[in-house]
Design a protein around this motif. Structure first.
Motif, PDB file in Angstrom:
ATOM      1  N   SER B 171       1.007  -0.881   0.002  1.00  0.00           N
ATOM      2  CA  SER B 171       0.240  -0.343   0.033  1.00  0.00           C
ATOM      3  C   SER B 171       0.953   1.414   0.088  1.00  0.00           C
ATOM      4  O   SER B 171       1.592   1.276   0.671  1.00  0.00           O
ATOM      5  CB  SER B 171      -1.321   0.025   1.282  1.00  0.00           C
ATOM      6  N   ASN B 172       0.395   2.377  -0.721  1.00  0.00           N
ATOM      7  CA  ASN B 172       1.017   3.359  -0.707  1.00  0.00           C
ATOM      8  C   ASN B 172       1.086   4.049   0.475  1.00  0.00           C
ATOM      9  O   ASN B 172       1.447   5.904   0.439  1.00  0.00           O
ATOM     10  CB  ASN B 172       1.252   3.436  -2.434  1.00  0.00           C
ATOM     11  N   VAL B 173       0.233   3.639   1.655  1.00  0.00           N
ATOM     12  CA  VAL B 173      -0.657   4.668   2.153  1.00  0.00           C
ATOM     13  C   VAL B 173      -0.096   3.919   3.673  1.00  0.00           C
ATOM     14  O   VAL B 173       0.103   4.684   4.922  1.00  0.00           O
ATOM     15  CB  VAL B 173      -1.886   5.111   2.327  1.00  0.00           C
ATOM     16  N   LEU B 174      -0.528   3.021   3.725  1.00  0.00           N
ATOM     17  CA  LEU B 174      -0.675   2.299   4.435  1.00  0.00           C
ATOM     18  C   LEU B 174       0.579   1.632   5.031  1.00  0.00           C
ATOM     19  O   LEU B 174       1.001   0.975   6.135  1.00  0.00           O
ATOM     20  CB  LEU B 174      -2.203   1.002   4.701  1.00  0.00           C
ATOM     21  N   GLY B 175       1.412   0.954   4.264  1.00  0.00           N
ATOM     22  CA  GLY B 175       2.732   0.933   4.209  1.00  0.00           C
ATOM     23  C   GLY B 175       2.527  -1.288   4.208  1.00  0.00           C
ATOM     24  O   GLY B 175       3.996  -1.702   4.783  1.00  0.00           O
ATOM     25  N   THR B 176       0.927  -1.109   4.575  1.00  0.00           N
ATOM     26  CA  THR B 176       1.358  -2.576   4.492  1.00  0.00           C
ATOM     27  C   THR B 176       1.826  -4.087   3.195  1.00  0.00           C
ATOM     28  O   THR B 176       1.341  -3.012   2.495  1.00  0.00           O
ATOM     29  CB  THR B 176      -0.577  -3.573   4.987  1.00  0.00           C
ATOM     30  N   HIS B 300      16.720  -5.329   4.660  1.00  0.00           N
ATOM     31  CA  HIS B 300      16.650  -5.406   6.149  1.00  0.00           C
ATOM     32  C   HIS B 300      16.843  -4.009   6.281  1.00  0.00           C
ATOM     33  O   HIS B 300      16.910  -3.147   7.621  1.00  0.00           O
ATOM     34  CB  HIS B 300      18.180  -5.888   5.986  1.00  0.00           C
ATOM     35  N   HIS B 301      17.796  -2.940   5.536  1.00  0.00           N
ATOM     36  CA  HIS B 301      18.372  -1.785   6.808  1.00  0.00           C
ATOM     37  C   HIS B 301      16.822  -1.165   5.648  1.00  0.00           C
ATOM     38  O   HIS B 301      16.736  -0.145   7.728  1.00  0.00           O
ATOM     39  CB  HIS B 301      19.093  -1.435   4.638  1.00  0.00           C
ATOM     40  N   GLU B 302      16.041  -1.446   5.718  1.00  0.00           N
ATOM     41  CA  GLU B 302      14.622  -0.322   5.350  1.00  0.00           C
ATOM     42  C   GLU B 302      13.620  -0.537   6.520  1.00  0.00           C
ATOM     43  O   GLU B 302      13.469   0.159   7.449  1.00  0.00           O
ATOM     44  CB  GLU B 302      13.921  -0.282   3.997  1.00  0.00           C
ATOM     45  N   GLN B 303      13.736  -1.673   6.844  1.00  0.00           N
ATOM     46  CA  GLN B 303      13.558  -2.977   7.938  1.00  0.00           C
ATOM     47  C   GLN B 303      13.387  -2.346   9.628  1.00  0.00           C
ATOM     48  O   GLN B 303      13.043  -1.615  10.535  1.00  0.00           O
ATOM     49  CB  GLN B 303      12.714  -4.264   8.314  1.00  0.00           C
ATOM     50  N   TYR B 322      -1.371   6.023  10.665  1.00  0.00           N
ATOM     51  CA  TYR B 322      -2.356   4.975  10.047  1.00  0.00           C
ATOM     52  C   TYR B 322      -1.824   3.415   9.860  1.00  0.00           C
ATOM     53  O   TYR B 322      -0.200   3.599   9.561  1.00  0.00           O
ATOM     54  CB  TYR B 322      -2.812   5.872   8.829  1.00  0.00           C
ATOM     55  N   GLY B 323      -2.388   2.541   9.641  1.00  0.00           N
ATOM     56  CA  GLY B 323      -1.662   1.586   8.794  1.00  0.00           C
ATOM     57  C   GLY B 323      -1.018   0.867  10.536  1.00  0.00           C
ATOM     58  O   GLY B 323      -1.428   1.240  11.815  1.00  0.00           O
ATOM     59  N   PRO B 324      -0.439  -0.529  10.770  1.00  0.00           N
ATOM     60  CA  PRO B 324      -0.220  -1.373  11.548  1.00  0.00           C
ATOM     61  C   PRO B 324       0.959  -0.746  12.297  1.00  0.00           C
ATOM     62  O   PRO B 324       1.338   0.267  11.733  1.00  0.00           O
ATOM     63  CB  PRO B 324       0.650  -2.994  10.776  1.00  0.00           C
ATOM     64  N   HIS B 325       1.209  -0.725  13.721  1.00  0.00           N
ATOM     65  CA  HIS B 325       1.965  -0.417  14.564  1.00  0.00           C
ATOM     66  C   HIS B 325       2.684  -0.847  14.798  1.00  0.00           C
ATOM     67  O   HIS B 325       3.796  -0.796  14.940  1.00  0.00           O
ATOM     68  CB  HIS B 325       1.168   0.392  15.679  1.00  0.00           C
ATOM     69  N   ASP B 326       2.963  -1.727  14.385  1.00  0.00           N
ATOM     70  CA  ASP B 326       3.492  -3.417  14.338  1.00  0.00           C
ATOM     71  C   ASP B 326       4.715  -3.280  12.757  1.00  0.00           C
ATOM     72  O   ASP B 326       3.996  -3.599  12.078  1.00  0.00           O
ATOM     73  CB  ASP B 326       2.668  -4.424  14.235  1.00  0.00           C
ATOM     74  N   ALA B 327       6.043  -2.818  13.651  1.00  0.00           N
ATOM     75  CA  ALA B 327       7.567  -2.909  12.912  1.00  0.00           C
ATOM     76  C   ALA B 327       7.355  -3.350  11.958  1.00  0.00           C
ATOM     77  O   ALA B 327       8.057  -3.120  10.293  1.00  0.00           O
ATOM     78  CB  ALA B 327       8.595  -1.400  13.735  1.00  0.00           C
ATOM     79  N   ASP B 328       7.028  -4.745  12.066  1.00  0.00           N
ATOM     80  CA  ASP B 328       7.502  -5.433  11.484  1.00  0.00           C
ATOM     81  C   ASP B 328       6.414  -6.107  10.081  1.00  0.00           C
ATOM     82  O   ASP B 328       6.453  -6.911   8.943  1.00  0.00           O
ATOM     83  CB  ASP B 328       7.265  -7.035  12.140  1.00  0.00           C
ATOM     84  N   LYS B 329       5.470  -5.591  10.447  1.00  0.00           N
ATOM     85  CA  LYS B 329       3.891  -5.286   9.628  1.00  0.00           C
ATOM     86  C   LYS B 329       4.288  -4.396   8.187  1.00  0.00           C
ATOM     87  O   LYS B 329       3.330  -3.663   7.419  1.00  0.00           O
ATOM     88  CB  LYS B 329       2.641  -5.916   9.904  1.00  0.00           C
ATOM     89  N   HIS B 330       4.526  -3.326   9.171  1.00  0.00           N
ATOM     90  CA  HIS B 330       4.969  -2.120   8.142  1.00  0.00           C
ATOM     91  C   HIS B 330       6.291  -1.908   7.370  1.00  0.00           C
ATOM     92  O   HIS B 330       7.185  -1.995   8.257  1.00  0.00           O
ATOM     93  CB  HIS B 330       4.978  -1.218   9.193  1.00  0.00           C
ATOM     94  N   THR B 331       5.624  -1.137   5.833  1.00  0.00           N
ATOM     95  CA  THR B 331       7.026  -0.556   5.094  1.00  0.00           C
ATOM     96  C   THR B 331       7.703   0.659   5.198  1.00  0.00           C
ATOM     97  O   THR B 331       7.010   1.058   6.705  1.00  0.00           O
ATOM     98  CB  THR B 331       6.821  -1.152   4.032  1.00  0.00           C
ATOM     99  N   GLY B 332       8.665   0.730   4.833  1.00  0.00           N
ATOM    100  CA  GLY B 332       8.729   2.594   4.932  1.00  0.00           C
ATOM    101  C   GLY B 332       7.798   3.447   4.385  1.00  0.00           C
ATOM    102  O   GLY B 332       8.478   4.560   4.605  1.00  0.00           O
ATOM    103  N   VAL B 333       6.931   3.492   4.108  1.00  0.00           N
ATOM    104  CA  VAL B 333       5.549   3.968   3.831  1.00  0.00           C
ATOM    105  C   VAL B 333       4.987   4.619   5.440  1.00  0.00           C
ATOM    106  O   VAL B 333       4.083   3.556   5.296  1.00  0.00           O
ATOM    107  CB  VAL B 333       4.771   4.215   2.569  1.00  0.00           C
ATOM    108  N   ILE B 334       5.106   5.156   5.680  1.00  0.00           N
ATOM    109  CA  ILE B 334       4.513   5.769   7.047  1.00  0.00           C
ATOM    110  C   ILE B 334       3.249   7.406   6.597  1.00  0.00           C
ATOM    111  O   ILE B 334       3.747   8.561   7.090  1.00  0.00           O
ATOM    112  CB  ILE B 334       5.187   6.372   8.121  1.00  0.00           C
TER     113      ILE B 334
END
Lengths: 154, 409
Positions: B171-176, B300-303, B322-334
């Protein structure tokens, strides 16, 4: 700090209008209503005017948007209320000329009241639309008013 | 989190509004490393000629470099064959190609197309208009409170009436990150094809279209270090072979007569007219660069950066993420908002601190409506960002909050 430069745009008078907008309500019996959107950011201005004997007897707006668009709408309604429709159209032209850096007379600028502080918007090209959207709504409302007014008088 | 790659990007060395530039608008477009800029310049200085139709030396050189770029794309996304790679002008063009060829051929009245509520307009409007034209039905998979697709609902919505499932990889908004494999399996059970919008994925994680089970996979070059105006549509060969042309003109034909014509084989059938040759070669150079860094290392670096940034921004009072607050489920789109300050005011304020972010609806109006906000601010990372960029963003958010709080008194 970079935010010092922000004061060029967000002057106290602008923040005051943004946080305490004047004429932000609905009119009970408007002669014309005009809604305009800024598709790039989703801002909306619903403008209502009440024209009596070619004069803006009352004007009000509702809608949502950034502080520049809200402040600009508030200052615009204050500036044009009570003016003749012709004067209001001239002021809208002065404002859009000012916003894009086109030449305008100082005396015309003075007529805009608080709204003239938005002259600094020129330095923030991405935000010019935010400032001009309410004036654009006014121009369109007056154009529509001209048409319907003519029909009413027929 | 030191960063050995930042220096490869000349644009990042400048100051903006007298501040160090923290470029955090990578979801809109990426910056270009020197290697890509040099490759494009070198092409124009030494090899430029039209491809496929000249016999002279330059034409051969440019043709071989153009086709080499196609093979680089094939290997990069692990397609089975290089003729499954079609060059387009961007992701939007790729998705419109699928809609107006494959979509137009298989969708009939009463059929169903399933997409998601988090789609970018480019993977939404083409399907919406096709459905309208054909009298087909467009259905939306919703998201849960964490911004993740409701997979139980997806399993119910995708039926034997479904002909196409179109979904974004990230997602280009939620980072999922969406479970493409799972969605592809459901689609295939019902003999539907799955079209994946990979615009936000290709530059951020290793992509294997075969493992994903994607029938079509679309992306832009400019979001993955390449010039603008070049994009890719991957399509499974057996599907491409049956598809009608997208545009008519030079290069895409087999034979042309006064009253009828026949078409070239894929991919050329879908590449009418002179293509963006320099763009394709630039994309090839970008892939070389990404491979040199390593997609695993990039991910890895982005995570690692998300693990630092996300909890810190979530914790800021008056900030909604917005989007998941769990860093493991969120890409670098915040995507986020600051209470009481319009996103456009936030973006202007951050810019004064040298921080480039995006504000608006991110071409995802139905998602904004679903989230109940008119717009958001969006910071988006790339592997060439570093700790300083993150710290600069968070400090600028703090500055912005203070400016507007004090300014109102």
């Amino acid at each position: 700090m970079g935010l010092d430069k922000l004061r060029n745009l967000y002057q106290a008078v602008i923040l005051d209008h943004a946080n305490h907008p004047r004429n932000k309500h609905k009119l009970t019996n408007p002669t014309t209503t005009m809604t305009v959107h800024n598709p790039t950011c989703g801002d909306t201005i619903n403008l209502q005017v009440q024209v009596k004997n070619n004069r803006l007897a009352d004007i009000a707006f509702t809608g949502s948007g950034c502080s520049i668009s809200q402040a600009s709408a508030s200052m615009m309604t204050e500036a044009v209320k009570g003016k003749s429709t012709q004067e209001a159209q001239q002021m809208a032209k002065t404002f859009s000329d000012m916003a894009i850096g086109k030449y305008h007379y100082q005396k015309d600028l003075k007529k805009l009241g608080d709204a003239q502080v938005l002259i600094n918007i020129m330095q923030f090209p991405a935000r010019i639309k935010c400032a001009t959207i309410s004036w654009w709504a006014l121009e369109r409302a007056l154009a529509k008013e001209d048409q319907t007014g003519e029909q009413r008088s027929k | 989190m030191s960063n050995p790659w930042r220096d490869d990007f000349p644009i990042l060395k400048q100051r903006v509004n007298d501040e160090r530039l923290a470029y955090l608008d990578n979801a809109a477009t990426s910056q270009k490393p020197q290697a890509v800029i040099d490759t494009v310049t070198h092409f124009y200085e030494h090899d430029n000629a039209n491809v496929h139709r000249g016999v002279h030396t330059l034409a051969e050189r440019s043709t071989s470099r153009y086709e080499e770029a196609r093979r680089k794309v094939q290997q990069f996304i692990h397609a089975q064959r290089s003729d499954e790679i079609i060059f387009t002008k961007g992701c939007t063009d790729s998705l419109n190609l699928v809609t107006s060829t494959y979509g137009n051929q298989v969708i009939h009245a009463g059929d169903e197309i399933v997409i998601t509520i988090m789609e970018h307009h480019s993977n939404l409007i083409p399907w919406q208009q096709l459905a309208k034209q054909k009298g087909a039905k467009l259905k939306y998979i919703d998201i849960d409170e964490n911004g993740q697709l409701k997979m139980d609902q997806a399993a119910r919505l995708i039926t034997d009436r479904t002909k196409i499932v179109a979904v974004t990889h990230i997602s280009n908004v939620l980072g999922t990150v969406n479970p493409i494999q799972q969605l592809a399996a459901i689609a295939h059970q019902h003999h539907a094809v799955i079209v994946v919008d990979g615009a936000q994925a290709v530059a951020h994680l290793p992509v294997n279209v075969q493992e994903l089970g994607a029938d079509f996979y679309a992306f832009s070059g400019h979001k993955m270090l390449s010039p603008t105006g070049i994009g890719v549509l991957y399509g499974r060969h057996n599907l491409l072979a049956k598809m009608t042309p997208y545009q008519y003109g030079g290069e895409m034909i087999a034979e042309v007569h006064q009253q009828e014509s026949t078409w070239a084989e894929p991919p050329f059938r879908f590449e009418a007219g002179t293509q963006n040759i320099a763009g394709a070669i630039g994309l090839g150079a970008a892939i070389d660069y990404l491979n040199q860094v390593g997609m695993d290392k990039i991910q890895h670096h982005e995570q690692e950066m998300v693990k630092d940034l996300l909890p810190r921004i979530v914790k800021m009072p008056g900030v909604t993420v917005y989007g998941p607050h769990d860093a493991d489920k969120h890409t670098g789109v915040i995507a986020f908002n600051i209470d009481g300050i319009h996103p456009h005011d936030v973006a202007t304020a951050l810019d004064m601190d040298g921080v480039a972010v995006r504000a608006g609806h991110h071409c995802a109006q139905p998602l904004m409506e679903r989230l109940g906000v008119p717009a958001t601010v969006r910071a988006s990372l790339a592997f060439y960002n570093d700790q300083q960029d993150i710290d600069q963003l968070l400090a600028a958010i703090q500055d912005t909050k203070e400016f507007f709080k004090h300014g109102t008194r």
